[in-house]
Design an enzyme around this catalytic site. Structure first.
Site, mmCIF file in Angstrom:
data_model
loop_
_atom_site.group_PDB
_atom_site.id
_atom_site.type_symbol
_atom_site.label_atom_id
_atom_site.label_comp_id
_atom_site.label_asym_id
_atom_site.label_seq_id
_atom_site.Cartn_x
_atom_site.Cartn_y
_atom_site.Cartn_z
ATOM 1 N N LYS A 71 0.862 -1.177 0.000
ATOM 2 C CA LYS A 71 0.000 0.000 0.000
ATOM 3 C C LYS A 71 0.898 1.226 0.000
ATOM 4 O O LYS A 71 1.634 1.484 0.952
ATOM 5 C CB LYS A 71 -0.916 0.016 1.229
ATOM 6 C CG LYS A 71 -1.864 1.198 1.196
ATOM 7 C CD LYS A 71 -2.623 1.371 2.482
ATOM 8 C CE LYS A 71 -3.025 2.832 2.612
ATOM 9 N NZ LYS A 71 -3.227 3.217 4.005
ATOM 10 N N ALA A 104 -9.183 5.957 4.964
ATOM 11 C CA ALA A 104 -9.032 7.133 5.826
ATOM 12 C C ALA A 104 -10.320 7.924 5.941
ATOM 13 O O ALA A 104 -10.996 8.179 4.953
ATOM 14 C CB ALA A 104 -7.933 8.068 5.327
ATOM 15 N N GLY A 105 -10.636 8.293 7.183
ATOM 16 C CA GLY A 105 -11.726 9.212 7.443
ATOM 17 C C GLY A 105 -12.969 8.603 8.053
ATOM 18 O O GLY A 105 -13.825 9.320 8.554
ATOM 19 N N ASN A 108 -8.265 2.232 10.557
ATOM 20 C CA ASN A 108 -7.430 1.892 11.701
ATOM 21 C C ASN A 108 -7.896 2.628 12.952
ATOM 22 O O ASN A 108 -8.389 2.021 13.896
ATOM 23 C CB ASN A 108 -5.952 2.219 11.392
ATOM 24 C CG ASN A 108 -5.028 1.839 12.528
ATOM 25 O OD1 ASN A 108 -5.373 1.030 13.371
ATOM 26 N ND2 ASN A 108 -3.850 2.430 12.568
#
Lengths: 263, 263, 263, 263
Positions: D105, D192-193, D214
């Site tokens: 990634k 993300a977010g 995460n």
């Protein structure tokens, strides 16, 4: 270029060129109150009869000295009333103090935390006041059925909240507001919840006939400048409504409708 | 009462009292274009050099006859360019047509469906144009890193989109826009995506220095009235920003913060 | 890992492990109804007494044959009732048909277009039914004052709408719903307006005790798969609520609060 | 009832039944990491090679002891890299440590405050890595043009952000995400977010192929319960997508479309 001259707000048979209605609470002093209200261009000014001296207390400063009824339509309101009896009496007191003045803003609150209306008590008080000859503008929830009933019983304007009084959160339920507007024959004026200029513009774009506010102006860092902003925002929203906005679509290309999107 | 007189928008060393920038496409005719632009109060007017005659085609109507450069700052733009070379050439052509005029609006598009910018090509074209002596205002995505880089390479204004060109969807990502504004030393002007007056007010309340729009005015049912609405909305949003809005809170009571809510 | 086993929904003294309540209307046939409801994991199933045969019409298919009361808590509802009298009678009929069954879902509608509740009639019917010994779950608007009053008069669950019945618009007013939840001692179950799985999850994350839905499942292209989605969404939202979500902030960095933003 | 068995997520030719990808940072210890990841049902687990020991530091606890590569697809990532060179080297280091492992990634960050990607550097690093034989999953902004280009250069999955890393703000720009999904031939995975379960469900309902998260799990008060919530939310959103949601409309009545509303 502006909205057509004939675009007046009609309340109880009287025409107003301004669609911004303002309160008089929370200002530093009467001078700031006056300067902000002048900057707002408002022609209808609401006064909490239980909190503000409009003649009840002789010898103390009278708000009507800085906001003379010859220049402004004074709209006595029942802020602070939590039951039918208090609300009705407050309106009657205002009528006496203002020489038979009939136009009032009714609010019957449900509790002191949320300042949300007590809808059954509001319906009851409105009925009593209309029968007693008052011209009732009425603060209520954004419930389309209740708003219609208040119109049917003879209220001259229905004033659903956008969000809780003093919250500044902006319009929470656009669908309810739109339904209320579509079904109404009397002016629908958003009362409570506006926090900044764009909130006021959105209300007008939705089709509201006017907006009433107090905290958004009085608690801005510069209330007089915010009053000017609100005046322009109300006019901007009204003109945008009348001008007929472009359709929303995903892209500039002719066929990019939004119907059927997953959100 | 209005925003302080000193509240000018400074672009490439020139002060403008209007913070509304407008395009010239999609109008019925030159007369409607002129009337809408006058109603908007705009001082900066952008022109698609590849589509509009500003002198390239002798003997045909010239837009500059109705929008004389003595009255308006003409901002040639590169609409329709999909690569660095076309964009740079288009700016050079405009400079010739306008007697050495240096201020341009750069856009390098990524595809014809979305009209989203091609960010790497935009960076490359901006660099070339700045080196060639142009004063570059640049259309880009709402990417804070890219916006900062465009500023650092010498662009005189950075113009992130609010939503796709011609969509009228309003600001999609307020957080990105806010980050861009907080980090900027040059004017940040929202370009593309505004659909109605409240969208423009929201951009100004967020802290944008100006808004550029075309479709929202030109495709309104009444473009001239919408131009007036936009003028007022931009002023309302700017004044609300300067006035300092009330805090948002759940209720009027002093301690009803929003932090920590589940939404 | 799942929510603790003790995390049951308590209604009228009975514990349910599922927090998803479902309706029985709009399915293709009784078989699809049964398969969708089994996939939803629902334990409480609501039935419109005026529309569905639960024994009133001898000789016709009886819904209780596919949804036996030994396996499901049958919740008769007053859908289609527009006044107090019809709603009370419908509950009484259900009690007879179901051998003294006391648990009912009251709805008194305000009009046929919006299917919004008639709040004053709802209050009156609830009072009558509670006095008559019913255990009343009550559909109402998202008015915090009215919800509290329905709880105080003895309703066993209060069921504010998220959006109009059959709209699929999702929760319109999160602030109202949150206030209702914070003030409640009986279960608050969102009734009406959920359109897809995330809507249900959001309701549970807000702190609702359950969600009742019908159209979102029955009118999905694949109702049985959507029923499974809703079961998981309700559990996901409940577990996220119990797990305690991370704070919202602008960036990963420790100090990037949201309080005080212009939006 | 569940999504069809054939509904696998295909990345670089390998099929995964789980569409939830998780990180390994910010947990209390390796044991909590393992329990949360097991509860999430994730099959792909990403590891920041510059922060976590996967063999670089002999004699210290190795994450691969609790997350054995036989059970999980380990996805080394370049978190903490701010330029092409560091990102490429980090991937090469991971390949050595993991015996020729090719799936990585890529993230090349633009600054330490926002953790927003550096898009030009991301494009350059992706090109280098693809040429070097890596299977590149790539973190990027939600720019549709850039996402398409990353796909065209051979990335095996494109991973636009929903909101800044570690913010928990949920999806900011649904239109961009939808455009990216509609145009893609490789998996689009939101990276993300995401802050809570409903955010994950919304991403899947929009049509994303998966979600990587995460902080939303690791910083919940109860990470293991939140991991379970996220597992269910991803499944719920995916099933709702496949089931085909009901149309949104203003009322239950057949003809109450949303097209043309003022908002």
């Amino acid at each position: 270029m502006s909205a057509p001259e004939s675009d007046a707000l009609l309340i109880a048979g009287k025409a107003y060129s301004s669609r911004l209605l303002v309160g008089t609470g929370k200002y530093k002093d009467h001078d700031e109150t006056r300067r902000a209200i002048v900057a707002s261009g408002a022609q209808i000014v609401t006064v909490a009869v239980r909190r503000v001296n409009i003649g009840q207390t002789a010898g103390e400063p009278n708000l009507l000295d800085v906001l003379p009824p010859e220049q402004f339509t004074i709209l006595p309101n029942t802020a602070g009333c939590y039951n039918v009896k208090d609300a009705v009496r407050t309106c009657q007191l205002a009528r006496e103090l203002l020489d038979g003045h009939k136009l009032v803003k009714l609010e019957v609150l449900g509790d002191a935390q949320t300042l949300y209306p007590d809808v059954p008590a509001t319906l009851a008080a409105a009925e009593t006041l209309v029968k007693d000859g008052f011209e009732v503008m009425v603060y209520t929830s954004d419930d389309p059925i209740v708003c219609k009933r208040l119109e049917e019983m003879g209220c001259v304007a229905v004033m659903p909240l956008a969000a809780p009084i003093g919250s500044g959160l902006g319009i929470q339920n656009k669908y309810n507001l739109l339904t209320i507007i579509e079904n109404a024959k009397v002016p629908i004026i958003v009362d409570a919840g506006v926090g900044t200029a764009s909130d006021a513009a959105i209300a007008m774009e939705l089709g509201c006939d006017g907006v009433l506010m107090n905290t958004a102006i009085a608690e801005a860092k510069n209330p007089v400048l915010m009053a000017s902003a609100m005046r322009k925002a109300i006019e901007a929203g009204r003109e945008a409504r009348l001008a007929g906005r472009m359709p929303r679509r995903r892209y500039a290309s002719a066929s990019s409708p939004l119907e059927g999107l997953p959100f």
